[in-house]
Each structure stands twice: as structure tokens, then as C-alpha cells.
Design a protein around this motif. Structure first.
Motif, PDB file in Angstrom:
ATOM      1  N   GLN A  36    -109.311 -47.190 -70.690  1.00 29.96           N
ATOM      2  CA  GLN A  36    -108.982 -46.620 -71.994  1.00 29.96           C
ATOM      3  C   GLN A  36    -108.777 -45.118 -71.892  1.00 29.96           C
ATOM      4  OE1 GLN A  36    -111.810 -47.680 -74.980  1.00 29.96           O
ATOM      5  NE2 GLN A  36    -111.638 -49.863 -74.624  1.00 29.96           N
ATOM      6  N   LEU A  37    -109.714 -44.431 -71.184  1.00 28.97           N
ATOM      7  CA  LEU A  37    -109.579 -42.995 -71.026  1.00 28.97           C
ATOM      8  C   LEU A  37    -108.374 -42.674 -70.159  1.00 28.97           C
ATOM      9  CD1 LEU A  37    -110.728 -40.179 -71.533  1.00 28.97           C
ATOM     10  CD2 LEU A  37    -112.139 -40.445 -69.499  1.00 28.97           C
ATOM     11  N   GLU A  38    -108.159 -43.470 -69.123  1.00 32.84           N
ATOM     12  CA  GLU A  38    -107.040 -43.225 -68.230  1.00 32.84           C
ATOM     13  C   GLU A  38    -105.724 -43.342 -68.980  1.00 32.84           C
ATOM     14  OE1 GLU A  38    -105.048 -45.085 -64.150  1.00 32.84           O
ATOM     15  OE2 GLU A  38    -106.862 -45.957 -65.020  1.00 32.84           O
ATOM     16  N   SER A  39    -105.598 -44.371 -69.866  1.00 30.88           N
ATOM     17  CA  SER A  39    -104.338 -44.580 -70.568  1.00 30.88           C
ATOM     18  C   SER A  39    -104.041 -43.458 -71.546  1.00 30.88           C
ATOM     19  CB  SER A  39    -104.356 -45.924 -71.307  1.00 30.88           C
ATOM     20  OG  SER A  39    -105.320 -45.904 -72.328  1.00 30.88           O
ATOM     21  N   SER A  40    -105.107 -42.772 -72.016  1.00 25.15           N
ATOM     22  CA  SER A  40    -104.887 -41.726 -73.003  1.00 25.15           C
ATOM     23  C   SER A  40    -104.193 -40.511 -72.401  1.00 25.15           C
ATOM     24  CB  SER A  40    -106.217 -41.317 -73.640  1.00 25.15           C
ATOM     25  OG  SER A  40    -107.038 -40.663 -72.687  1.00 25.15           O
ATOM     26  N   VAL A  41    -104.237 -40.367 -71.060  1.00 27.14           N
ATOM     27  CA  VAL A  41    -103.579 -39.228 -70.430  1.00 27.14           C
ATOM     28  C   VAL A  41    -102.366 -39.663 -69.616  1.00 27.14           C
ATOM     29  CG1 VAL A  41    -105.676 -37.866 -70.362  1.00 27.14           C
ATOM     30  CG2 VAL A  41    -105.162 -39.361 -68.449  1.00 27.14           C
ATOM     31  N   LEU A  42    -101.982 -40.918 -69.698  1.00 27.38           N
ATOM     32  CA  LEU A  42    -100.808 -41.391 -68.986  1.00 27.38           C
ATOM     33  C   LEU A  42     -99.540 -40.862 -69.636  1.00 27.38           C
ATOM     34  CD1 LEU A  42    -101.601 -45.171 -68.349  1.00 27.38           C
ATOM     35  CD2 LEU A  42    -101.477 -43.359 -66.644  1.00 27.38           C
ATOM     36  N   PRO A  43     -98.466 -40.683 -68.878  1.00 26.43           N
ATOM     37  CA  PRO A  43     -97.174 -40.349 -69.477  1.00 26.43           C
ATOM     38  C   PRO A  43     -96.754 -41.456 -70.440  1.00 26.43           C
ATOM     39  CG  PRO A  43     -97.132 -40.059 -67.093  1.00 26.43           C
ATOM     40  CD  PRO A  43     -98.421 -40.753 -67.417  1.00 26.43           C
ATOM     41  N   GLU A  44     -95.907 -41.105 -71.402  1.00 26.64           N
ATOM     42  CA  GLU A  44     -95.500 -42.082 -72.417  1.00 26.64           C
ATOM     43  C   GLU A  44     -94.895 -43.333 -71.796  1.00 26.64           C
ATOM     44  OE1 GLU A  44     -92.996 -40.469 -75.423  1.00 26.64           O
ATOM     45  OE2 GLU A  44     -94.311 -38.776 -75.797  1.00 26.64           O
ATOM     46  N   VAL A  45     -94.089 -43.158 -70.757  1.00 25.26           N
ATOM     47  CA  VAL A  45     -93.428 -44.329 -70.171  1.00 25.26           C
ATOM     48  C   VAL A  45     -94.455 -45.325 -69.633  1.00 25.26           C
ATOM     49  CG1 VAL A  45     -93.177 -43.256 -67.887  1.00 25.26           C
ATOM     50  CG2 VAL A  45     -91.605 -45.081 -68.601  1.00 25.26           C
ATOM     51  N   LYS A  46     -95.585 -44.826 -69.112  1.00 22.63           N
ATOM     52  CA  LYS A  46     -96.620 -45.729 -68.598  1.00 22.63           C
ATOM     53  C   LYS A  46     -97.474 -46.282 -69.735  1.00 22.63           C
ATOM     54  CE  LYS A  46     -96.835 -43.880 -63.920  1.00 22.63           C
ATOM     55  NZ  LYS A  46     -97.696 -43.334 -62.843  1.00 22.63           N
ATOM     56  N   GLN A  47     -97.656 -45.493 -70.786  1.00 18.10           N
ATOM     57  CA  GLN A  47     -98.371 -46.015 -71.955  1.00 18.10           C
ATOM     58  C   GLN A  47     -97.618 -47.184 -72.560  1.00 18.10           C
ATOM     59  OE1 GLN A  47     -99.918 -43.269 -74.901  1.00 18.10           O
ATOM     60  NE2 GLN A  47     -99.744 -41.576 -73.449  1.00 18.10           N
ATOM     61  N   ARG A  48     -96.288 -47.017 -72.675  1.00 20.31           N
ATOM     62  CA  ARG A  48     -95.484 -48.105 -73.269  1.00 20.31           C
ATOM     63  C   ARG A  48     -95.592 -49.372 -72.438  1.00 20.31           C
ATOM     64  NH1 ARG A  48     -91.765 -43.737 -74.304  1.00 20.31           N
ATOM     65  NH2 ARG A  48     -90.591 -44.230 -72.422  1.00 20.31           N
ATOM     66  N   ALA A  49     -95.654 -49.202 -71.124  1.00 23.45           N
ATOM     67  CA  ALA A  49     -95.714 -50.371 -70.238  1.00 23.45           C
ATOM     68  C   ALA A  49     -96.980 -51.181 -70.459  1.00 23.45           C
ATOM     69  CB  ALA A  49     -95.617 -49.921 -68.787  1.00 23.45           C
ATOM     70  N   LEU A  50     -98.046 -50.529 -70.920  1.00 23.00           N
ATOM     71  CA  LEU A  50     -99.299 -51.240 -71.156  1.00 23.00           C
ATOM     72  C   LEU A  50     -99.182 -52.257 -72.275  1.00 23.00           C
ATOM     73  CD1 LEU A  50    -101.850 -48.259 -70.961  1.00 23.00           C
ATOM     74  CD2 LEU A  50    -101.399 -49.988 -69.210  1.00 23.00           C
ATOM     75  N   PHE A  51     -98.253 -52.021 -73.213  1.00 25.77           N
ATOM     76  CA  PHE A  51     -98.156 -52.863 -74.402  1.00 25.77           C
ATOM     77  C   PHE A  51     -97.017 -53.875 -74.330  1.00 25.77           C
ATOM     78  CE2 PHE A  51    -100.158 -48.955 -76.099  1.00 25.77           C
ATOM     79  CZ  PHE A  51    -101.345 -49.523 -76.508  1.00 25.77           C
ATOM     80  N   ASN A  52     -96.244 -53.873 -73.266  1.00 17.72           N
ATOM     81  CA  ASN A  52     -95.057 -54.732 -73.226  1.00 17.72           C
ATOM     82  C   ASN A  52     -95.048 -55.582 -71.970  1.00 17.72           C
ATOM     83  OD1 ASN A  52     -93.284 -53.768 -75.599  1.00 17.72           O
ATOM     84  ND2 ASN A  52     -93.974 -51.884 -74.629  1.00 17.72           N
ATOM     85  N   ALA A  53     -95.265 -56.862 -72.180  1.00 19.11           N
ATOM     86  CA  ALA A  53     -95.262 -57.788 -71.052  1.00 19.11           C
ATOM     87  C   ALA A  53     -93.996 -58.637 -71.022  1.00 19.11           C
ATOM     88  CB  ALA A  53     -96.481 -58.697 -71.116  1.00 19.11           C
ATOM     89  N   ASP A  54     -93.211 -58.597 -72.121  1.00 22.14           N
ATOM     90  CA  ASP A  54     -92.024 -59.453 -72.161  1.00 22.14           C
ATOM     91  C   ASP A  54     -90.818 -58.699 -71.627  1.00 22.14           C
ATOM     92  OD1 ASP A  54     -91.160 -57.750 -74.161  1.00 22.14           O
ATOM     93  OD2 ASP A  54     -91.864 -59.048 -75.769  1.00 22.14           O
ATOM     94  N   THR A  55     -89.658 -59.361 -71.680  1.00 21.73           N
ATOM     95  CA  THR A  55     -88.444 -58.780 -71.103  1.00 21.73           C
ATOM     96  C   THR A  55     -87.660 -57.940 -72.113  1.00 21.73           C
ATOM     97  OG1 THR A  55     -87.237 -60.809 -71.656  1.00 21.73           O
ATOM     98  CG2 THR A  55     -88.208 -60.663 -69.449  1.00 21.73           C
ATOM     99  N   THR A  56     -88.119 -57.904 -73.349  1.00 21.49           N
ATOM    100  CA  THR A  56     -87.425 -57.108 -74.376  1.00 21.49           C
ATOM    101  C   THR A  56     -88.441 -56.176 -75.057  1.00 21.49           C
ATOM    102  OG1 THR A  56     -87.751 -58.922 -75.953  1.00 21.49           O
ATOM    103  CG2 THR A  56     -85.626 -58.811 -74.826  1.00 21.49           C
ATOM    104  N   PRO A  57     -88.960 -55.216 -74.312  1.00 22.78           N
ATOM    105  CA  PRO A  57     -90.056 -54.388 -74.832  1.00 22.78           C
ATOM    106  C   PRO A  57     -89.690 -53.509 -76.017  1.00 22.78           C
ATOM    107  CG  PRO A  57     -89.220 -53.490 -72.785  1.00 22.78           C
ATOM    108  CD  PRO A  57     -88.574 -54.828 -72.955  1.00 22.78           C
ATOM    109  N   PHE A  58     -88.413 -53.250 -76.236  1.00 21.45           N
ATOM    110  CA  PHE A  58     -88.027 -52.346 -77.320  1.00 21.45           C
ATOM    111  C   PHE A  58     -87.464 -53.085 -78.529  1.00 21.45           C
ATOM    112  CE2 PHE A  58     -87.893 -49.892 -73.396  1.00 21.45           C
ATOM    113  CZ  PHE A  58     -88.737 -48.842 -73.736  1.00 21.45           C
ATOM    114  N   ARG A  59     -87.681 -54.379 -78.582  1.00 23.75           N
ATOM    115  CA  ARG A  59     -87.273 -55.180 -79.739  1.00 23.75           C
ATOM    116  C   ARG A  59     -88.519 -55.641 -80.479  1.00 23.75           C
ATOM    117  NH1 ARG A  59     -84.090 -60.448 -78.389  1.00 23.75           N
ATOM    118  NH2 ARG A  59     -86.178 -61.229 -77.952  1.00 23.75           N
TER     119      ARG A  59
END
Length: 274
Positions: A36-59
Motif C-alpha cells: 500500500q505504501l509502495e503504491s502510493s509513491v509509484l508513477p501513475e503508469v504503474k499505479q494504473r496497472a495495479l487496478f487493471n487486469a483486463d485487456t481494455t484498461p481504459f474502458r
């Protein structure tokens, strides 16, 4: 060594001790919270990756939102795409974003409310919205007008406003916020609670809000009578409704159950054929 100098050194040592204790506490906190602490300082691109497991992450699929992000009552269906429903939105720059897909059923009302943490933009997809907004003291406090498809209703952060469907057909629109957690204060319910009359029926201008959850929605009874609908509200969705209409919670649940049943039947058939 003079007494003032001694006091100064004593204070300095005390500050160092407090600082060291704080560092230890932070290190302990970091170890206990881990990712949790690690994700709070991750770049945005890596933060987004934490929440998207499917093939259409921006839909964003509104009808796939969890039940806790759906409001379905006699006046409206609202699919709330905030940070709870779409965690990705909390990773966007600044304060994130939120977007709702809402259908005000015939004669439905979103009662006066404010969003204390965000500006809001209503974009009309179908139908006609009667809008009302009130500025702060000294400003214009009785602005009411209609907004149609191809138009938007802009609400600056913190201003009181309401939305009314005076038509006999649904009003469908999106609500966009510049905060992943825009917040909402429903004024009717808040006033009732403050005056010690929570749960009381509040009636004015043929509008009954007594049974509305948190006094957020209501039905215009004069409108329902004019349109030939019962006092309990109009049926939804109407025949031939466009695909973009938000689906009732029951329909989504039935669709999920049907899909699960089909998948189970398919698996059983495969097992039998094997």
C-alpha cells in the motif's frame, strides 16, 4: 556554558529525539503496510496497472459496476463511477475524476444538493432536463432553465442545484466530476435531520420526498398524473430503449445469473462429451 545556551541545546536534543522516533514510526508503518505504501509513491503508469487486469484498461463499463455503486429507485437509476466503482479514476492527476451515468425516469427529480469537493458537468444524452442552481449570498439564487441533448449544465463546486424531468419519457445524462470522491450533501435530508424530523414526509409543489433514500430523489405527482402513470412511478426501461440506457439493478443481476448459468451448462456439456 550559559543557561540560555544550555536550554537551546536541550531543545535541540529533544527535537532530534522526536525526529528519530518519527522516522522509526514511519519505517514501522511502511513495513506493516507493505505494497500500500509502495503504491502510493509509484508513477501513475504503474499505479494504473495495479487496478487493471483486463485487456481494455481504459474502458469503463457502467453496467458492470458493483451493486454498492448503483442507485435504483422509483425516480432514477444512477450508476456511480467514482473511486469506489472505478478505482482507476483515483490515479488520475490532481484529485482524480468521477463520472455517473444516470436516467431520471418520467417525472423524476434529483432534489437540491451540493458537491463540496468538485465541479460538475451534466451532459444530456436524451430528453430535456429542467435545471436549477443557486449562487452564494449576493449572487443569483433563482436560476431555472432547460438543457437539451447536445448541451451541458455546469455546476461550480459547492453551489446548490437540482435536476427535474418534467417529461413523460426518460431523461438520460452523464455527470462528470473533477474529483474521484466529489461528495454530496442532500439539503432536504440534511435539514430534516438538523431539525430533528428525520424520516418525516416533506411535501411541496406536488413533490413527495418522504420515502426517498437520504432525501436525494423524489417524484413529481402532478407530472405523473398528467402523463397517466401511477403515483408509484413510471415503468423503466420503456419499450425500444437505446442500448446506452442504464440498466436496472435487477436486470444486471439477472444477466449475470444467466451468464453464470450458461457458463455452467457449457462446462457440464463439455464434461459430458469428454
Amino acid at each position: 556554558m550559559t543557561k540560555p545556551m544550555t536550554n537551546l541545546l536541550t531543545c535541540a536534543v529533544a527535537l532530534l529525539v522526536v525526529h528519530a522516533a518519527s522516522l522509526c514510526e514511519c519505517q514501522s508503518f511502511g513495513q506493516s503496510t507493505g505494497s500500500q505504501l509502495e503504491s502510493s509513491v509509484l508513477p501513475e503508469v504503474k499505479q494504473r496497472a495495479l487496478f487493471n487486469a483486463d485487456t481494455t484498461p481504459f474502458r469503463l463499463d457502467f453496467n458492470a459496476l458493483p451493486a454498492t455503486s448503483k442507485v435504483d429507485n422509483a425516480a432514477a437509476i444512477q450508476l456511480q463511477g467514482d473511486k469506489a466503482g472505478f478505482p482507476l479514476l483515483s490515479t488520475l492527476p490532481n484529485s482524480g475524476s468521477a463520472v455517473f451515468l444516470t436516467a431520471l425516469k418520467p417525472c423524476g427529480i434529483i432534489l437540491p444538493h451540493i458537491h463540496q469537493r468538485a465541479n460538475e458537468i451534466y451532459t444530456i444524452l436524451s430528453g430535456t432536463m429542467t435545471c436549477g442552481i443557486s449562487e452564494e449570498n449576493g449572487g443569483r439564487q433563482d436560476l431555472t432553465f432547460e438543457t437539451n441533448p447536445g448541451q451541458a449544465f455546469i455546476v461550480p463546486q459547492g453551489l446548490l442545484h437540482f435536476n427535474h424531468n418534467q417529461q413523460c419519457t426518460p431523461l438520460v445524462f452523464t455527470q462528470t466530476f473533477n474529483n474521484a470522491d466529489p461528495g454530496s450533501i442532500n439539503v432536504v435530508g440534511a435539514l430534516a435531520a438538523l431539525s430533528g424530523t428525520a424520516g418525516a414526509s416533506i411535501q411541496a409543489s406536488n413533490v413527495t420526498a418522504g420515502s426517498s433514500p437520504q432525501k436525494a430523489f423524489a417524484l413529481d405527482q402532478a407530472c405523473l398524473a398528467r402523463c397517466g402513470f401511477p403515483s408509484s412511478g413510471a415503468p423503466f426501461p420503456p419499450e425500444g430503449a437505446p442500448a446506452y440506457y442504464p440498466k436496472p439493478a435487477s436486470a444486471s443481476a439477472n444477466a449475470s445469473a444467466s451468464a453464470s448459468a450458461s457458463a455452467s451448462a457449457s462446462a457440464n456439456a463439455t464434461a459430458s462429451s469428454g
